[in-house]
Write an enzyme that holds these catalytic residues in place. Structure first.
Site, short mmCIF file in Angstrom:
data_model
loop_
_atom_site.label_atom_id
_atom_site.label_comp_id
_atom_site.label_asym_id
_atom_site.label_seq_id
_atom_site.Cartn_x
_atom_site.Cartn_y
_atom_site.Cartn_z
N CYS A 115 46.80 69.86 45.60
CA CYS A 115 46.45 68.67 44.83
C CYS A 115 45.51 67.77 45.64
CB CYS A 115 47.72 67.92 44.42
SG CYS A 115 47.42 66.53 43.32
N CYS A 201 53.01 60.03 45.10
CA CYS A 201 53.32 60.51 46.45
C CYS A 201 53.62 59.39 47.44
CB CYS A 201 52.16 61.35 46.98
SG CYS A 201 51.78 62.77 45.95
N CYS A 224 46.53 63.68 54.15
CA CYS A 224 45.70 64.16 53.04
C CYS A 224 44.82 65.33 53.45
CB CYS A 224 44.76 63.06 52.56
SG CYS A 224 45.58 61.60 51.96
S1 SF4 Z 1 48.33 62.08 47.41
FE1 SF4 Z 1 47.21 62.13 45.43
S2 SF4 Z 1 45.84 63.86 45.64
FE2 SF4 Z 1 47.42 64.11 47.23
S3 SF4 Z 1 49.11 65.32 46.31
FE3 SF4 Z 1 49.57 63.19 45.88
S4 SF4 Z 1 48.66 62.79 43.86
FE4 SF4 Z 1 47.71 64.64 44.64
#
Ligand code: SF4
Length: 237
Positions: A115, A201, A224
């Protein structure tokens, strides 16, 4: 502005004790295609304030994953209005519903690395390909890996120069600047969110917890992947 021909190690050494405003001023003079990618953290708000108050000709953008907190979208608007600037939106190839059709709903629950790759890393890579240098808001004391960050360094992941004006600052330095200069910040910081990412998240943390422990809570993931240098494996997202 001058062409991007600098000696990175020499610049890093020369700027090690310079103020963030001085570092930003240097970057805007010597790095021709320069951008700041902000995630609207407290440090990012400080950099936006410094860029705006010093009228520096630096491009600004944010990665709009489509699932930011409403408070973050509100801060984005407040910063643009206060400083009369544009902070461009860089978005993934797919909307959240389009991603759900291809990869299933709530990919962040099942495959957060995938993601983040789709919604952050790939859009950032695509955007940074247009620039010679980018500014980040990382600080050395945020994580063990960030302790090695220089004021100016080569970004081997995205293949451009990376400028870290706040790298020597502490958490307290950041907030002192915010309060002294009335810099807008995310109201979630006052509700137990020291580090704020995408809404699915990010959770609040308890007093005394690691400030980043609310990111991807319950998962092995901690970053990330935006700032992992391919050679040193240093992270900074
Ligand atoms: S931080 Fe944002 S981009 Fe990363 S997994 Fe979570 S929703 Fe997806």
């Amino acid at each position: 502005m001058a062409d991007t021909v600098i000696d990175v190690p020499t610049a890093a050494q020369a700027l090690e004790t310079s103020s963030p405003a001085e570092i930003l001023g240097w970057a805007s003079r010597y790095l021709s295609k320069l951008t700041f990618a902000t995630g609207f953290g407290a440090e990012g708000c400080v950099i936006i304030d410094l860029i705006a108050r010093n009228h520096l000709p630096i491009d600004l953008f944010t990665l709009d994953t489509g699932v930011l907190f409403p408070e973050t979208y509100a801060l984005w608007e407040r910063l643009q209005n206060k400083y009369r600037i544009e902070i461009r939106a860089v978005r993934p190839a797919q909307t959240i519903p389009e991603q759900a059709l291809v990869h299933g709903a709530t990919l962040w629950d099942r495959e957060p690395d995938r993601c983040c790759e789709l919604r952050k890393v790939l859009p950032l890579r695509h955007e940074l390909a247009k620039f010679d240098a980018w500014i980040t808001a990382i600080r050395r004391d945020q994580t063990a890996q960030r302790a090695y960050a220089r004021v100016v360094e080569h970004d081997t992941k995205f293949q451009l120069v990376k400028v870290n004006p706040l790298v020597t600052w502490s958490h307290d330095d950041v907030w002192a600047h915010i309060y002294a200069n009335d810099v807008p910040y995310n109201v979630l910081h006052e509700r137990g969110f020291p580090s704020i990412g995408c809404q699915p998240c990010t959770v609040a943390v308890a007093r005394g917890e690691d400030p980043r422990s609310g990111r991807w809570r319950g998962k092995a993931k901690t970053e990330c992947g935006l700032h992992v240098n391919e050679d040193k494996k240093t992270d900074a997202a």
